[in-house]
Design an enzyme around this catalytic site. Structure first.
Site, PDB file in Angstrom:
ATOM      1  N   CYS A 381      42.195   0.785  -9.785  1.00  0.00           N
ATOM      2  CA  CYS A 381      43.180  -0.288  -9.929  1.00  0.00           C
ATOM      3  C   CYS A 381      42.485  -1.605 -10.280  1.00  0.00           C
ATOM      4  O   CYS A 381      42.026  -1.770 -11.404  1.00  0.00           O
ATOM      5  CB  CYS A 381      44.031  -0.400  -8.666  1.00  0.00           C
ATOM      6  SG  CYS A 381      45.554  -1.348  -8.932  1.00  0.00           S
ATOM      7  N   HIS A 508      45.948   4.919  -8.450  1.00  0.00           N
ATOM      8  CA  HIS A 508      45.281   5.114  -7.157  1.00  0.00           C
ATOM      9  C   HIS A 508      45.157   6.610  -6.857  1.00  0.00           C
ATOM     10  O   HIS A 508      46.015   7.180  -6.170  1.00  0.00           O
ATOM     11  CB  HIS A 508      46.077   4.436  -6.042  1.00  0.00           C
ATOM     12  CG  HIS A 508      46.009   2.945  -6.059  1.00  0.00           C
ATOM     13  ND1 HIS A 508      45.046   2.243  -5.376  1.00  0.00           N
ATOM     14  CD2 HIS A 508      46.786   2.014  -6.684  1.00  0.00           C
ATOM     15  CE1 HIS A 508      45.226   0.945  -5.564  1.00  0.00           C
ATOM     16  NE2 HIS A 508      46.271   0.774  -6.364  1.00  0.00           N
ATOM     17  N   GLU A 510      43.372   8.061  -4.763  1.00  0.00           N
ATOM     18  CA  GLU A 510      43.139   8.332  -3.338  1.00  0.00           C
ATOM     19  C   GLU A 510      44.406   8.751  -2.605  1.00  0.00           C
ATOM     20  O   GLU A 510      44.337   9.431  -1.571  1.00  0.00           O
ATOM     21  CB  GLU A 510      42.522   7.108  -2.652  1.00  0.00           C
ATOM     22  CG  GLU A 510      43.406   5.881  -2.538  1.00  0.00           C
ATOM     23  CD  GLU A 510      43.282   4.916  -3.709  1.00  0.00           C
ATOM     24  OE1 GLU A 510      43.568   3.718  -3.530  1.00  0.00           O
ATOM     25  OE2 GLU A 510      42.910   5.365  -4.816  1.00  0.00           O
TER      26      GLU A 510
END
Length: 555
Positions: A381, A508, A510
């Site tokens: 990001c 993102h 994650e």
């Protein structure tokens, strides 16, 4: 019909209700029961989207674009089940909904009160999740601590819920603290007794007590708690401190938590399949070696601000038989002292997301260090946006290049507002949020990391994007745009083919990593660190690093 398990917490905050709820979800799912988990948060913010990471920790984003509590990340990772905006409820969102109804005249001139209007809205939110997800068991975690004034409407609502759905369809689990007093040489039950007394005064009798402690509860202690708290002795569950949050489901399974839940709710006792989870925990405890990866951010004083990034690194490391130790690097320290003293010998570098100009120059310096020294790098990001600025300034010849977020007057805004954001004034819930497709360019590092995919779906949380006016210049100077929106308009991934591993994403990744299914980008970073011949890696073959998650479990 869906069964409902309510999880409350007592004595202290951050006692681990979220991990207990997620662990119970894992245990039930291992028995082929479908599960969903709902978080009721007592703060008055509508959602955590505009809250400081220092106040709240990470904001977890769901597929449908909800900005939620970090506990939803635990729920998803433990149960391998996607949550939605329905799974996160705050006091602010409840009051907002009730006040909107009042303004529309839905209450026909009646006096709007906490009881019944607020409590009914809370109950409706619970029923909405049960109706949409139709799980066998819906677990509801109530944030805060019993005794807090903020939690009272939620506790009253779940007390009423017993009458609404029937006693056999509801179960109350209370997570409490059982402290060991070294001077006395004994474990004290009084805090638990008082916490249960407080819960009873509201009209809720817990069915199960989960006792957080640093050593096993003796049978004598369990008998005492059972007698004074009116809970069956077999329903007094030890939740001993663990080296990893992923060990907690196995501890609770050994203590019989799932069996007690199924017994209380008159559900079939099934044999669990925890084979993969046991292998995961075994590998966590027995890594072949440890590598150190530097995480360069500006919220590093609170590791929960980057919780999903840390967990994703751990997932990737476990899959490759190793451990990852995080080197927490404050980007402002790099601004003050340069990158060498903080990044030397790191096996890899991650620059995660964030907002605002503070510490950005330190992130850019860290990215230049990774590029110049051939250190494996992953940007997420804001990390991608900083990588774009770094290249523009040092390679593409745009010395004053910047993001319009940091300098609205810059002549070279290589990062600019998304077109749909130009006239947006409100900050909360107005970004590009949720799951979007990304088309991969063939024969790139990105396509190799996602070998079976040409379109991938990832979660976003940003307002700014790569400025396409500068795309030709970047391509001419050696940058590769390896992922875009399907129409090619938005740049989602960039990479450097001349570097061993240099890739950054606007999304993102994650948020979609799982313990037994690590995200390809994190797996690629860890693999690149291992493949390094040691020029940058810092290996500790004989002494494993401290566990990645060694802080007290989040509530």
């Amino acid at each position: 019909m869906t069964k409902f398990v309510f999880v409350t917490g007592g004595v202290v905050s951050s006692i681990g209700k979220g991990i207990v709820a997620a662990s119970l979800g894992r245990l039930l799912k291992s028995r082929n029961y479908s599960v969903s988990i709902l978080k009721l948060d007592p703060y008055i913010n509508v959602d955590p989207g505009t809250m400081s990471p220092f106040q709240h920790g990470e904001v977890f984003v769901t597929d449908d674009g909800a900005e939620t509590d970090l506990d939803l990340g635990h729920y998803e990772r433990f149960t391998d089940t996607a949550m939605s905006r329905l799974n996160s409820v705050t006091t602010g969102s409840i009051y907002q909904s009730v006040l909107n109804k009042e303004r529309r005249g839905d209450y026909e001139g009646g006096t709007v009160q906490v009881i019944p209007h607020i409590t009914n809205e809370i109950k409706d939110r619970i029923k909405r999740v049960a109706k949409q997800a139709t799980p066998d068991v819906l677990i509801i975690e109530i944030g805060g601590t019993v005794g807090d004034i903020e939690s009272l409407p939620f506790l009253e609502a779940i007390r009423q819920f017993r009458k609404d759905v029937g006693r056999d369809n509801i179960l109350y689990t209370h997570v409490t603290l059982m402290p060991w007093i070294p001077a006395a040489g004994e474990m004290k039950t009084k805090p638990t007794q008082h916490s249960v007394k407080e819960l009873r005064s509201i009209g809720i009798q817990p069915d199960i007590l989960v006792c957080r402690c640093d050593r096993p509860l003796s049978e004598g202690i369990k008998e005492k708690v059972s007698e004074f708290c009116d809970v069956p002795v077999e329903a007094v569950i030890t939740s001993q401190d663990a080296s990893s949050i992923y060990a907690v489901p196995l501890i609770l399974e050994q203590e019989g938590l799932a069996q007690q839940v199924l017994k209380f709710m008159h559900l079939e006792q099934r044999r669990p399949d925890l084979t993969q989870w046991q292998a995961l925990v075994h590998q966590l405890d027995h890594p072949s070696q440890t590598i150190e990866i530097a995480l360069v951010g500006k919220y590093v004083q609170l590791s929960d601000a980057y919780l999903s990034v840390v967990e994703s690194l751990q997932h990737a490391a476990v899959a490759q038989g190793i451990a990852v130790q995080i080197r927490w690097v404050n980007s402002e320290e790099i601004e003050a002292h340069g990158p060498d003293r903080y990044l030397a010998d790191a096996a890899g570098i991650i620059v995660p997301g964030g907002f605002g100009i503070r510490g950005v120059d330190g992130k850019i310096a860290a990215i230049q260090y990774a590029r110049d020294n051939q250190v494996p790098f992953l940007g997420l990001c804001l990390g991608m946006q900083c990588a774009v600025i770094e290249w523009a300034r040092h390679i593409a010849g745009l010395e004053d290049a910047n993001s319009a977020e940091f300098n609205p007057e810059t002549r070279n805004p290589v990062i600019n507002l998304l077109p749909e954001q130009q006239d947006v004034v409100d900050l909360g819930g107005t970004m590009r949020l949720g799951l979007y497709p990304c088309r991969l360019l063939p024969d790139t590092l990105a396509s190799r990391l996602y070998p079976q995919e040409t379109i991938v779906y990832e979660r976003h949380r940003h307002r700014y994007e790569f400025n396409n006016a500068f795309r030709p210049l970047f391509l001419e100077s050696g940058y590769v745009v390896s992922g875009t929106s399907p129409d090619g308009r938005l740049v989602e991934m960039i990479e450097l083919p001349s570097h061993p591993f240099f890739i950054a994403t606007q999304f993102h990744p994650e948020f979609r990593s799982r313990p037994n299914d690590p995200h390809p980008l994190f797996a690629g970073l860890v693999g690149a660190c291992l493949a390094d011949n040691g020029n940058n890696a810092n290996h500790h073959d004989s002494t494993p690093a401290e566990p990645l998650v060694s802080e007290p479990l989040s509530s």
